[in-house]
Design a protein around this motif. Structure first.
Motif, PDB file in Angstrom:
ATOM      1  N   GLU A  31     -22.126 -26.170  13.344  1.00 35.31           N
ATOM      2  CA  GLU A  31     -22.072 -27.655  12.751  1.00 35.31           C
ATOM      3  C   GLU A  31     -20.937 -27.887  12.220  1.00 35.31           C
ATOM      4  O   GLU A  31     -21.072 -29.292  12.483  1.00 35.31           O
ATOM      5  CB  GLU A  31     -23.524 -27.770  11.510  1.00 35.31           C
TER       6      GLU A  31
ATOM      7  N   LYS B 144     -32.678 -29.288   7.051  1.00 34.93           N
ATOM      8  CA  LYS B 144     -32.204 -29.583   8.748  1.00 34.93           C
ATOM      9  C   LYS B 144     -31.621 -28.390   9.589  1.00 34.93           C
ATOM     10  O   LYS B 144     -31.175 -28.727  10.490  1.00 34.93           O
ATOM     11  CB  LYS B 144     -30.542 -30.690   8.053  1.00 34.93           C
TER      12      LYS B 144
ATOM     13  N   LYS C 114     -34.004 -27.254  11.989  1.00 35.60           N
ATOM     14  CA  LYS C 114     -34.627 -28.505  12.721  1.00 35.60           C
ATOM     15  C   LYS C 114     -32.742 -28.569  14.039  1.00 35.60           C
ATOM     16  O   LYS C 114     -33.924 -28.702  15.556  1.00 35.60           O
ATOM     17  CB  LYS C 114     -34.785 -29.946  12.320  1.00 35.60           C
ATOM     18  N   THR C 115     -31.529 -28.971  13.515  1.00 36.74           N
ATOM     19  CA  THR C 115     -31.154 -29.424  14.176  1.00 36.74           C
ATOM     20  C   THR C 115     -30.532 -27.881  15.401  1.00 36.74           C
ATOM     21  O   THR C 115     -30.959 -27.974  16.611  1.00 36.74           O
ATOM     22  CB  THR C 115     -29.685 -29.404  13.789  1.00 36.74           C
TER      23      THR C 115
ATOM     24  N   SER D 251     -33.543 -29.086   1.427  1.00 33.19           N
ATOM     25  CA  SER D 251     -32.581 -29.866   2.493  1.00 33.19           C
ATOM     26  C   SER D 251     -32.336 -29.765   3.704  1.00 33.19           C
ATOM     27  O   SER D 251     -32.109 -30.238   4.832  1.00 33.19           O
ATOM     28  CB  SER D 251     -32.426 -31.026   1.620  1.00 33.19           C
ATOM     29  N   ILE D 252     -31.058 -28.674   3.099  1.00 38.32           N
ATOM     30  CA  ILE D 252     -29.890 -28.608   4.026  1.00 38.32           C
ATOM     31  C   ILE D 252     -30.549 -27.472   5.167  1.00 38.32           C
ATOM     32  O   ILE D 252     -30.200 -27.502   5.993  1.00 38.32           O
ATOM     33  CB  ILE D 252     -28.925 -27.698   3.075  1.00 38.32           C
TER      34      ILE D 252
END
Length: 192
Positions: free
Chosen positions: A129, A182, A185-186, A178-179
């Motif tokens: 990312e 993310k 999902k990404t 949370s990270i």
């Protein structure tokens, strides 16, 4: 290529995974057992391990036929487990109890406490990312923080207290969860 926002994001993610503040009780206990911790040595060895994995981690994966997206999803699961561990107060990843007191600065502090499996997985996951230069700067920022914490564990122990350390650990646990979601999902939906 340099992006301040990416550097901040990477730095916070690594700070959460390394969890040097949450490791203060472990470090204090090791310091009591061994008598001394070499902050410089531990920081340098951890830095070398992290940078080597940043530079060569993808090549190592290619040897096994694993893609960065696949590793990122696996890393997200590990990060999720670390976050759950921090929030729930359970110990999933256990340190080696038979570490030699003379090498405490390297094992278990530099590896695996600072540059352990979670950190290595996170670094490789971040490559999916973020730009490599921003990850390297984030690693450097975290090494400075690690060094400062290692140098001041006695002072931090007095100032934060047990409750303060528990609160910090849980806050960073929620951030990690949370990270992880993310990243999962990404990388999962990018493959479909």
């Amino acid at each position: 290529m340099f992006d301040f926002k990416e550097v901040i994001s990477v730095s916070l993610i690594l700070f959460s995974v390394i969890d040097i503040l949450g490791s203060i009780p472990i470090i204090i206990n090791l310091r009591r057992k061994s008598g001394h911790i070499q902050s410089e040595k531990a920081t340098i060895v951890a830095g070398i391990l992290m940078v080597l994995f940043l530079l060569l981690g993808k090549n190592i994966l290619n040897l096994f036929g694993i893609g960065v997206d696949d590793f990122a999803i696996a890393g997200a699961l590990i990060i999720f487990a670390l976050g759950a561990e921090m929030i729930l107060g359970v110990e999933i990843f256990k340190p080696d109890p038979e570490a030699d007191a003379s090498s405490t600065s390297i094992v278990p502090i530099a590896f695996p406490l600072i540059a352990g499996a979670g950190t290595m997985t996170t670094i490789l996951t971040l490559k999916a990312e973020f730009h490599q230069i921003n990850i390297a700067i984030g690693i450097l920022i975290n090494l400075v923080v690690v060094y400062m914490v290692l140098k001041s564990t006695t002072w931090l122990e007095r100032k934060l207290g047990k409750t303060g350390l528990d609160v910090l650990r849980r806050i960073f646990g929620i951030i990690l969860l949370s990270i992880a979601i993310k990243i999962f999902k990404t990388n999962l939906f990018d493959n479909f």
